[in-house]
Design a protein around this motif. Structure first.
Motif, mmCIF file in Angstrom:
data_model
loop_
_atom_site.group_PDB
_atom_site.id
_atom_site.type_symbol
_atom_site.label_atom_id
_atom_site.label_comp_id
_atom_site.label_asym_id
_atom_site.label_seq_id
_atom_site.Cartn_x
_atom_site.Cartn_y
_atom_site.Cartn_z
ATOM 1 N N THR A 103 0.933 -1.264 -0.051
ATOM 2 C CA THR A 103 0.001 0.084 0.202
ATOM 3 C C THR A 103 0.870 1.262 0.098
ATOM 4 O OG1 THR A 103 -1.617 -1.321 1.292
ATOM 5 C CG2 THR A 103 -1.911 1.174 1.388
ATOM 6 N N LYS A 129 -4.356 0.429 -2.129
ATOM 7 C CA LYS A 129 -5.008 1.630 -2.784
ATOM 8 C C LYS A 129 -3.606 2.737 -2.170
ATOM 9 C CE LYS A 129 -9.601 0.666 -2.425
ATOM 10 N NZ LYS A 129 -10.871 1.195 -1.795
ATOM 11 N N ARG A 130 -3.751 4.005 -2.598
ATOM 12 C CA ARG A 130 -2.815 5.247 -2.128
ATOM 13 C C ARG A 130 -3.505 5.893 -1.354
ATOM 14 N NH1 ARG A 130 0.681 8.755 -6.444
ATOM 15 N NH2 ARG A 130 1.898 6.534 -6.653
#
Length: 395
Positions: free
Chosen positions: A31, A102-103
Motif C-alpha cells: 500500500t 490503494k494509495r
C-alpha cells in the motif's frame, strides 16, 4: 464406523497444525502512502513512516518517503494499520488505514516551534562521485564563483591532466590525459559530447559562473555517456537548484573580451513540472601582438582573429508521472572564428560551426517489489562545420 483412538489423535493433530500454519502463508499487499505539506501541498521527501497493527502498541516496521514523497507499506491483505508519520519542522501525524493496495495521502502540518540548532550531515554530488569506484577526479567549481579564472587554469592543476591552447579566447583546447589527446579524449557538456571533428574544443569560452563541478574521467568512460573516448573524458556539469532561481553574470576582459550568461528555473510543485532555460554569449577581438617563431624579428599584430560564440538551452521535467523523473533537455550551440594569417595577411578565412543537442532521461526506482531500479539516458547531437578561405596567395 469405528475409528481407533490413535487415528483420532493423529487427525486432531494434523487439523490443528494446518490451522496454525495458515497465518504463515497469508498474502501480502503493498500500500502506497503519499506524504505532502498541508499548506503548500508539495511532496515531503525522507519523511519517517512507522506502522503497527490496530490494537497493538508495538510498531511492526518503518520506512522513509522517496523523492516523490511516497512510502510503501508491505502488510497482510485487509489488515488494519495505525500509521505514524514525522518529519523535521512538522507535527507528527497519526492515521488508520487498511492494507488494500490503494494509495493514501497524509498531510503534515508545519510546526511553528523554533529549533535552537539543527545539524544535518550529508554528501554533495561531487563527493559521491569522488568516492565512487570509477577513476574520476571531481573539481568543485562553486568555490571559484565570481573569480576571473579560466577552465584551462583549473584543469591544469589536476594530476595526470594537461590542457594547452594555440592562442587567445576561442582557440582550440588540447586536453592530454596520461599522454592521450585529440579524439581519444571526449569533452562533455552535461553528458552531451561537444568535440569537433578534429577532437578540439575551446574551454575558455564557457563562463565559470554557470558551472557546478567538473568531472575528469582518466580511463574508462561510464556507459551512461554513450561516447567512445579511449583515453578519458571531461564532463562539465552546469548548476542545478531545487528551488526557483535566476542567475546572471557578466565579465569584461582585455582584448575586448566579453562573457555573459543567464540561467533561470521555475518549479510547479502541485503539477510536478519543472521548466528551465538559459544561455551564454562570449566574444573577443584578440587584437594582441606576437612574434613569429620562424622570424623572431617579425612582430605581427592579430587583426583578423575575432571570435564569438553562444549557447541556448532549455529543459522540461516531470516528477509526478509513472516515472520518478522524466526530463528532456535541448540546446543549440553556435561558433564563429576568424583565421589569423602569420606570414601572409589573410583577410577572408573563417570557421563557422553549429550544434543541436537533445537529451532524454528516464528514472524509475522500486520496480518489481523494490527489487529493480531503472535508469535510461538518450542523447543526440548534430554538428555542422563550415570552413571558408577565399584568400589569394601567389606561390
Amino acid at each position: 464406523m469405528l475409528i481407533s483412538k490413535a487415528a483420532c489423535i493423529c487427525r486432531i493433530i494434523l487439523t490443528m497444525s494446518s490451522l496454525l500454519s495458515l497465518p504463515l502463508f497469508a498474502q501480502k499487499q503493498i500500500t502506497e502512502i503519499r506524504v505532502i505539506d498541508s499548506e503548500k501541498e508539495s511532496v515531503i521527501e525522507s519523511a519517517t513512516l512507522q506502522w503497527r497493527a490496530l490494537g497493538s502498541s508495538l510498531y511492526m516496521d518503518g520506512t522513509t518517503t522517496d523523492r516523490k514523497g511516497i512510502a510503501r507499506v508491505n502488510a497482510d491483505v485487509g489488515r488494519k494499520l495505525v500509521l505514524s508519520v514525522s518529519y523535521v519542522g512538522y507535527q507528527t501525524a497519526t492515521d488508520t488505514i487498511t492494507s488494500d493496495g490503494k494509495r493514501y495521502t497524509i498531510k503534515l502540518n508545519p510546526d511553528a516551534m523554533a529549533l535552537e540548532n539543527v545539524v544535518v550531515f550529508g554528501k554533495t554530488k561531487a563527493r559521491i562521485i569522488r568516492e565512487s569506484p570509477e577513476a574520476v577526479s571531481v573539481i568543485n567549481a562553486k568555490e571559484l564563483q565570481g573569480r576571473s579564472v579560466s577552465l584551462e587554469t583549473i584543469l591544469n592543476k589536476t594530476i595526470g591532466l594537461k590542457v594547452g591552447q594555440t592562442g587567445g579566447l576561442g582557440s582550440s583546447s588540447r586536453i592530454i590525459v596520461h599522454g592521450l589527446e585529440g579524439n581519444r579524449i571526449q569533452i562533455l557538456w552535461d553528458g552531451i559530447p561537444m568535440n569537433t571533428s578534429d577532437g578540439a574544443f575551446s574551454l575558455d569560452e564557457i563562463p565559470i559562473d554557470i558551472i557546478e563541478r567538473i568531472e575528469v574521467y582518466k580511463s574508462i568512460i561510464p556507459a551512461r555517456f554513450g561516447c567512445d573516448g579511449l583515453g578519458g573524458a571531461v564532463n562539465i556539469v552546469t548548476k542545478e537548484f531545487s528551488t526557483d532561481y535566476l542567475d546572471a553574470s557578466y565579465e569584461l576582459g582585455s582584448y575586448q573580451t566579453h562573457k555573459a550568461s543567464i540561467f533561470s528555473r521555475k518549479n510547479f510543485p502541485k503539477s510536478g513540472i519543472l521548466l528551465g532555460a538559459g544561455g551564454y554569449y562570449t566574444s573577443a577581438k584578440n587584437d594582441y601582438s606576437f612574434r613569429v617563431p620562424e622570424r623572431e624579428d617579425l612582430l605581427v599584430k592579430r587583426d583578423h582573429d575575432c571570435f564569438r560564440s553562444y549557447m541556448l538551452k532549455g529543459k522540461i521535467a516531470f516528477s509526478k508521472l509513472w516515472f520518478d523523473e522524466m526530463s528532456t533537455e535541448f540546446g543549440y550551440y553556435n561558433r564563429f572564428n576568424e583565421m589569423q594569417g602569420v606570414l601572409k595577411n589573410i583577410r577572408y578565412a573563417e570557421d563557422k560551426s553549429g550544434m543541436f543537442m537533445l537529451e532524454n532521461k528516464l528514472i524509475k526506482s522500486g520496480m518489481l517489489n523494490n527489487c529493480l531500479d531503472f535508469e535510461s539516458h538518450f542523447s543526440l547531437s548534430h554538428t555542422t562545420n563550415n570552413f571558408v578561405d577565399t584568400a589569394r596567395v601567389n606561390h
